[in-house]
Design a protein around this motif. Structure first.
Motif, PDB file in Angstrom:
ATOM      1  N   ASP A  39       0.820  -1.214   0.000  1.00 40.12           N
ATOM      2  CA  ASP A  39       0.000   0.000   0.000  1.00 40.12           C
ATOM      3  C   ASP A  39       0.852   1.261   0.000  1.00 40.12           C
ATOM      4  N   ASP A  40       1.966   1.218   0.719  1.00 32.76           N
ATOM      5  CA  ASP A  40       2.864   2.376   0.772  1.00 32.76           C
ATOM      6  C   ASP A  40       4.223   1.914   1.292  1.00 32.76           C
ATOM      7  N   TRP A  41       5.152   2.875   1.407  1.00 34.03           N
ATOM      8  CA  TRP A  41       6.497   2.530   1.854  1.00 34.03           C
ATOM      9  C   TRP A  41       6.503   2.002   3.289  1.00 34.03           C
ATOM     10  N   THR A  42       5.633   2.533   4.136  1.00 37.71           N
ATOM     11  CA  THR A  42       5.580   2.082   5.528  1.00 37.71           C
ATOM     12  C   THR A  42       5.146   0.621   5.606  1.00 37.71           C
ATOM     13  N   HIS A  43       4.152   0.274   4.809  1.00 35.47           N
ATOM     14  CA  HIS A  43       3.669  -1.111   4.741  1.00 35.47           C
ATOM     15  C   HIS A  43       4.807  -2.034   4.299  1.00 35.47           C
ATOM     16  N   LEU A  44       5.532  -1.641   3.275  1.00 37.05           N
ATOM     17  CA  LEU A  44       6.634  -2.448   2.762  1.00 37.05           C
ATOM     18  C   LEU A  44       7.759  -2.555   3.781  1.00 37.05           C
ATOM     19  N   ALA A  45       8.101  -1.435   4.433  1.00 38.87           N
ATOM     20  CA  ALA A  45       9.188  -1.444   5.415  1.00 38.87           C
ATOM     21  C   ALA A  45       8.871  -2.389   6.572  1.00 38.87           C
ATOM     22  N   ALA A  46       7.601  -2.425   6.994  1.00 41.38           N
ATOM     23  CA  ALA A  46       7.209  -3.295   8.101  1.00 41.38           C
ATOM     24  C   ALA A  46       7.376  -4.766   7.745  1.00 41.38           C
ATOM     25  N   ASN A  47       7.217  -5.098   6.470  1.00 39.06           N
ATOM     26  CA  ASN A  47       7.345  -6.491   6.038  1.00 39.06           C
ATOM     27  C   ASN A  47       8.780  -6.902   5.715  1.00 39.06           C
ATOM     28  N   THR A  48       9.667  -5.927   5.491  1.00 43.85           N
ATOM     29  CA  THR A  48      10.972  -6.231   4.911  1.00 43.85           C
ATOM     30  C   THR A  48      11.841  -7.126   5.783  1.00 43.85           C
ATOM     31  N   LEU A  49      12.045  -6.784   7.064  1.00 42.04           N
ATOM     32  CA  LEU A  49      12.947  -7.573   7.905  1.00 42.04           C
ATOM     33  C   LEU A  49      12.447  -9.007   8.100  1.00 42.04           C
ATOM     34  N   PRO A  50      11.183  -9.221   8.505  1.00 44.03           N
ATOM     35  CA  PRO A  50      10.735 -10.616   8.640  1.00 44.03           C
ATOM     36  C   PRO A  50      10.727 -11.364   7.309  1.00 44.03           C
ATOM     37  N   PHE A  51      10.466 -10.658   6.216  1.00 43.51           N
ATOM     38  CA  PHE A  51      10.507 -11.285   4.899  1.00 43.51           C
ATOM     39  C   PHE A  51      11.902 -11.812   4.604  1.00 43.51           C
ATOM     40  N   LEU A  52      12.901 -10.975   4.838  1.00 46.95           N
ATOM     41  CA  LEU A  52      14.289 -11.380   4.605  1.00 46.95           C
ATOM     42  C   LEU A  52      14.695 -12.538   5.513  1.00 46.95           C
ATOM     43  N   LEU A  53      14.429 -12.405   6.811  1.00 49.81           N
ATOM     44  CA  LEU A  53      14.889 -13.389   7.785  1.00 49.81           C
ATOM     45  C   LEU A  53      14.187 -14.736   7.614  1.00 49.81           C
ATOM     46  N   PHE A  54      12.858 -14.720   7.580  1.00 49.38           N
ATOM     47  CA  PHE A  54      12.121 -15.980   7.502  1.00 49.38           C
ATOM     48  C   PHE A  54      12.345 -16.667   6.160  1.00 49.38           C
ATOM     49  N   GLY A  55      12.421 -15.872   5.098  1.00 49.22           N
ATOM     50  CA  GLY A  55      12.682 -16.462   3.790  1.00 49.22           C
ATOM     51  C   GLY A  55      14.046 -17.119   3.725  1.00 49.22           C
ATOM     52  N   PHE A  56      15.045 -16.471   4.330  1.00 48.74           N
ATOM     53  CA  PHE A  56      16.398 -17.039   4.378  1.00 48.74           C
ATOM     54  C   PHE A  56      16.406 -18.348   5.161  1.00 48.74           C
ATOM     55  N   LEU A  57      15.798 -18.363   6.339  1.00 51.44           N
ATOM     56  CA  LEU A  57      15.795 -19.565   7.171  1.00 51.44           C
ATOM     57  C   LEU A  57      14.981 -20.689   6.538  1.00 51.44           C
ATOM     58  N   ALA A  58      13.930 -20.330   5.826  1.00 49.74           N
ATOM     59  CA  ALA A  58      13.096 -21.347   5.172  1.00 49.74           C
ATOM     60  C   ALA A  58      13.825 -22.030   4.030  1.00 49.74           C
ATOM     61  N   MET A  59      14.985 -21.479   3.635  1.00 49.78           N
ATOM     62  CA  MET A  59      15.760 -22.057   2.542  1.00 49.78           C
ATOM     63  C   MET A  59      16.731 -23.134   3.018  1.00 49.78           C
ATOM     64  N   SER A  60      16.634 -23.528   4.289  1.00 47.81           N
ATOM     65  CA  SER A  60      17.596 -24.492   4.831  1.00 47.81           C
ATOM     66  C   SER A  60      17.469 -25.869   4.189  1.00 47.81           C
TER      67      SER A  60
END
Length: 204
Positions: free
Chosen positions: A71-92
């Motif tokens: 919806d906006d930059w704030t919405h994206l920023a809120a998702n960015t860190l968990p997106f990066l971390l969980f996506g990385f760990l899910a690649m194990s």
């Protein structure tokens, strides 16, 4: 006699090629920010075209596109860190497994939103919730102590996210969170079953 080893790596908590996994997640995340930039430049025409529109057959394409838009930059920023971390760990479990897990979450969450949401939805939080629940439960399905320990650590830091599966803020799609979580649990079950089938066994 013992059967030949399957060649499948034992259950892991980190990707076997962490730099490659990190690079994939960085590219994926940068793409989300680029999509938001294009959307802002277009006057939000991109998100209007790509939103998942419930119970509208013309909006079914949003199952594929909605998680890529915000919806906006704030919405994206809120998702960015968990997106990066969980996506990385899910690649194990490897890139192939990660693609299958992500696709499962993507489709189940999208269908759930399409069936139950009262309004159009965009955002990657359904994928974030799916990866999070996948990481929380896979160790219990697999009976793997290291994965369970990781799940405990993630829960201690991020457990409050789970409240997002309940109706609260009318501007937040709890349906996306709920069905993303369901997708993550389903994916964890499938992965555990596949690992058990592939595990070497002893024969006479």
């Amino acid at each position: 006699m013992a059967t030949a080893p399957s060649g499948r790596a034992p259950a892991r908590v980190l990707p076997s090629a962490p730099m490659r996994a990190a690079a994939i997640m960085l590219v994926f995340t940068v793409a989300l920010w680029l999509f938001e930039g294009v959307d802002v430049a277009s006057g939000e025409l991109v998100e209007q075209a790509g939103a998942l529109r419930p119970r509208d057959t013309s909006g079914l394409g949003g199952v594929l596109t909605a998680p890529l838009l915000h919806d906006d930059w704030t919405h994206l920023a809120a998702n960015t860190l968990p997106f990066l971390l969980f996506g990385f760990l899910a690649m194990s479990g490897g890139i192939g497994q990660w693609i299958a897990v992500t696709a499962t979450i993507w489709v189940i969450s999208g269908v759930g939103i399409w069936l139950l949401s009262p309004y159009p939805v965009i955002g990657a939080s359904s994928i974030v919730f799916g990866w999070f629940l996948f990481l929380l439960v896979r160790g219990f399905y697999a009976r793997n102590g290291r994965q369970i320990l990781l799940a405990v650590v993630l829960f201690l830091f991020w457990g409050s996210l789970l409240w997002g599966v309940l109706p609260s803020d009318p501007m937040v799609s709890w349906q996306g969170h709920l069905f993303g979580a369901v997708g993550g649990i389903v994916a964890a079950s499938w992965v555990a079953k596949a690992d058990r089938r592939a595990r070497p066994t002893l024969g006479a």
